[in-house]
Design an enzyme around this catalytic site. Structure first.
Site, mmCIF file in Angstrom:
data_model
loop_
_atom_site.group_PDB
_atom_site.id
_atom_site.type_symbol
_atom_site.label_atom_id
_atom_site.label_comp_id
_atom_site.label_asym_id
_atom_site.label_seq_id
_atom_site.Cartn_x
_atom_site.Cartn_y
_atom_site.Cartn_z
ATOM 1 N N CYS A 26 16.810 56.708 51.487
ATOM 2 C CA CYS A 26 17.486 57.870 50.553
ATOM 3 C C CYS A 26 18.598 57.017 49.736
ATOM 4 O O CYS A 26 18.902 55.845 49.846
ATOM 5 C CB CYS A 26 18.031 59.168 51.148
ATOM 6 S SG CYS A 26 19.689 58.959 51.879
ATOM 7 N N CYS B 183 21.795 56.219 51.383
ATOM 8 C CA CYS B 183 21.463 55.124 52.276
ATOM 9 C C CYS B 183 21.476 53.720 51.829
ATOM 10 O O CYS B 183 22.237 52.754 51.905
ATOM 11 C CB CYS B 183 20.195 55.226 53.463
ATOM 12 S SG CYS B 183 20.590 56.279 54.523
ATOM 13 N N ASN C 53 27.745 71.023 50.125
ATOM 14 C CA ASN C 53 26.695 71.970 49.806
ATOM 15 C C ASN C 53 25.659 71.710 50.764
ATOM 16 O O ASN C 53 25.042 70.253 50.943
ATOM 17 C CB ASN C 53 26.044 71.566 48.233
ATOM 18 C CG ASN C 53 27.243 71.850 47.187
ATOM 19 O OD1 ASN C 53 27.878 72.731 47.301
ATOM 20 N ND2 ASN C 53 27.434 71.083 46.208
ATOM 21 N N HIS D 187 32.144 66.259 49.061
ATOM 22 C CA HIS D 187 32.849 66.258 47.576
ATOM 23 C C HIS D 187 34.457 66.492 47.613
ATOM 24 O O HIS D 187 34.844 67.491 48.166
ATOM 25 C CB HIS D 187 32.539 67.425 46.451
ATOM 26 C CG HIS D 187 30.918 67.095 46.278
ATOM 27 N ND1 HIS D 187 30.375 66.658 45.309
ATOM 28 C CD2 HIS D 187 29.840 67.808 47.085
ATOM 29 C CE1 HIS D 187 29.089 66.687 45.249
ATOM 30 N NE2 HIS D 187 28.570 67.382 46.266
ATOM 31 N N GLY E 265 22.580 74.464 47.195
ATOM 32 C CA GLY E 265 22.687 73.531 45.955
ATOM 33 C C GLY E 265 22.702 72.271 46.247
ATOM 34 O O GLY E 265 23.229 71.277 45.370
ATOM 35 N N HIS F 3 27.002 64.827 52.739
ATOM 36 C CA HIS F 3 28.198 64.404 52.251
ATOM 37 C C HIS F 3 29.136 65.536 51.693
ATOM 38 O O HIS F 3 28.763 66.728 51.531
ATOM 39 C CB HIS F 3 27.722 63.477 50.819
ATOM 40 C CG HIS F 3 27.066 64.459 49.697
ATOM 41 N ND1 HIS F 3 25.550 64.634 50.149
ATOM 42 C CD2 HIS F 3 27.355 65.336 48.849
ATOM 43 C CE1 HIS F 3 25.087 65.596 49.020
ATOM 44 N NE2 HIS F 3 26.197 65.837 48.355
ATOM 45 N N THR G 120 21.584 68.662 46.475
ATOM 46 C CA THR G 120 20.701 67.927 45.819
ATOM 47 C C THR G 120 20.306 66.295 46.467
ATOM 48 O O THR G 120 19.348 65.978 46.035
ATOM 49 C CB THR G 120 21.077 67.712 44.303
ATOM 50 O OG1 THR G 120 22.213 66.851 44.126
ATOM 51 C CG2 THR G 120 21.080 68.970 43.511
HETATM 52 P P1 5GP Z 1 24.980 67.850 45.972
HETATM 53 O O1 5GP Z 1 24.411 68.417 44.817
HETATM 54 O O2 5GP Z 1 23.861 67.139 46.739
HETATM 55 O O3 5GP Z 1 26.173 68.427 46.591
HETATM 56 O O4 5GP Z 1 25.785 66.402 45.167
HETATM 57 C C1 5GP Z 1 25.315 65.210 44.936
HETATM 58 C C2 5GP Z 1 26.170 64.376 44.264
HETATM 59 O O5 5GP Z 1 25.644 62.955 43.977
HETATM 60 C C3 5GP Z 1 26.113 64.800 42.780
HETATM 61 O O6 5GP Z 1 27.437 65.207 42.315
HETATM 62 C C4 5GP Z 1 25.412 63.632 41.769
HETATM 63 O O7 5GP Z 1 26.400 63.570 40.617
HETATM 64 C C5 5GP Z 1 25.918 62.495 42.805
HETATM 65 N N1 5GP Z 1 24.907 61.479 42.666
HETATM 66 C C6 5GP Z 1 23.668 61.430 42.633
HETATM 67 N N2 5GP Z 1 23.173 60.160 42.631
HETATM 68 C C7 5GP Z 1 24.141 59.453 42.831
HETATM 69 C C8 5GP Z 1 24.384 57.886 42.491
HETATM 70 O O8 5GP Z 1 23.258 57.289 42.416
HETATM 71 N N3 5GP Z 1 25.524 57.444 42.535
HETATM 72 C C9 5GP Z 1 26.534 58.307 42.479
HETATM 73 N N4 5GP Z 1 28.009 57.684 42.652
HETATM 74 N N5 5GP Z 1 26.450 59.531 42.808
HETATM 75 C C10 5GP Z 1 25.566 60.271 42.576
HETATM 76 ZN ZN ZN Z 2 20.411 58.574 53.625
#
Ligand code: 5GP
Ligand code: ZN
Length: 113
Positions: A2, A5, A86, A101, A92, A99, A94
């Site tokens: 992923c 990772c 999330n 924020h 939500g 992780h 993605t």
């Molecule tokens: P989620 O929507 O899963 O809570 O948060 C995923 C976060 O990962 C999003 O805020 C998105 O902008 C961030 N993100 C996705 N791909 C990358 C990446 O390749 N590099 C970094 N630095 N952030 C990423």
């Molecule tokens: Zn992973």
């Protein structure tokens, strides 16, 4: 493997704010606030439920907790910030690697509760 990772393995570049053996913290690529750091356990768990249910998940969770004030000090957000997880489709999420924020650097008005 992923995307988080791959970032943890340095196969994809990121702006690392802090890391140790258990956690990596880097700037979100699409910041929603002046400070927007992702706190990511290096060990892969799909989401916080999997982390919670893992036998030794506490190591990763404690590493996340310990990183919070470190990030706040590095980014100068000790006066306040927001931590968001999330979880799953309805939450939500993605990127399916757990992780958190850490958002700050301005007054955060977009509260849902
Ligand atoms: P989620 O929507 O899963 O809570 O948060 C995923 C976060 O990962 C999003 O805020 C998105 O902008 C961030 N993100 C996705 N791909 C990358 C990446 O390749 N590099 C970094 N630095 N952030 C990423
Ligand atoms: Zn992973």
């Amino acid at each position: 493997m992923c995307i988080f990772c791959m970032i943890a393995n340095k196969e994809i570049p990121s702006t690392i704010v802090y890391e140790n053996d258990d956690v990596i913290c880097f700037d979100d690529i699409h910041p929603a606030a002046p400070v927007h750091v992702l706190i990511v356990p290096k060990r892969h768990f799909d989401n916080i439920v999997d982390l919670s249910q893992a036998v030794d998940g506490l190591v990763s969770y404690k590493a996340v907790l310990d990183a919070i004030p470190v990030i706040a000090d590095i980014k100068g957000t000790r006066q306040g910030f927001r931590l968001i997880n999330n979880c799953g489709e309805d939450g939500g999420q993605t990127v399916m690697h757990v992780h958190f924020h850490l958002l700050g650097g301005r007054k955060l008005d977009e509260k849902i509760l």
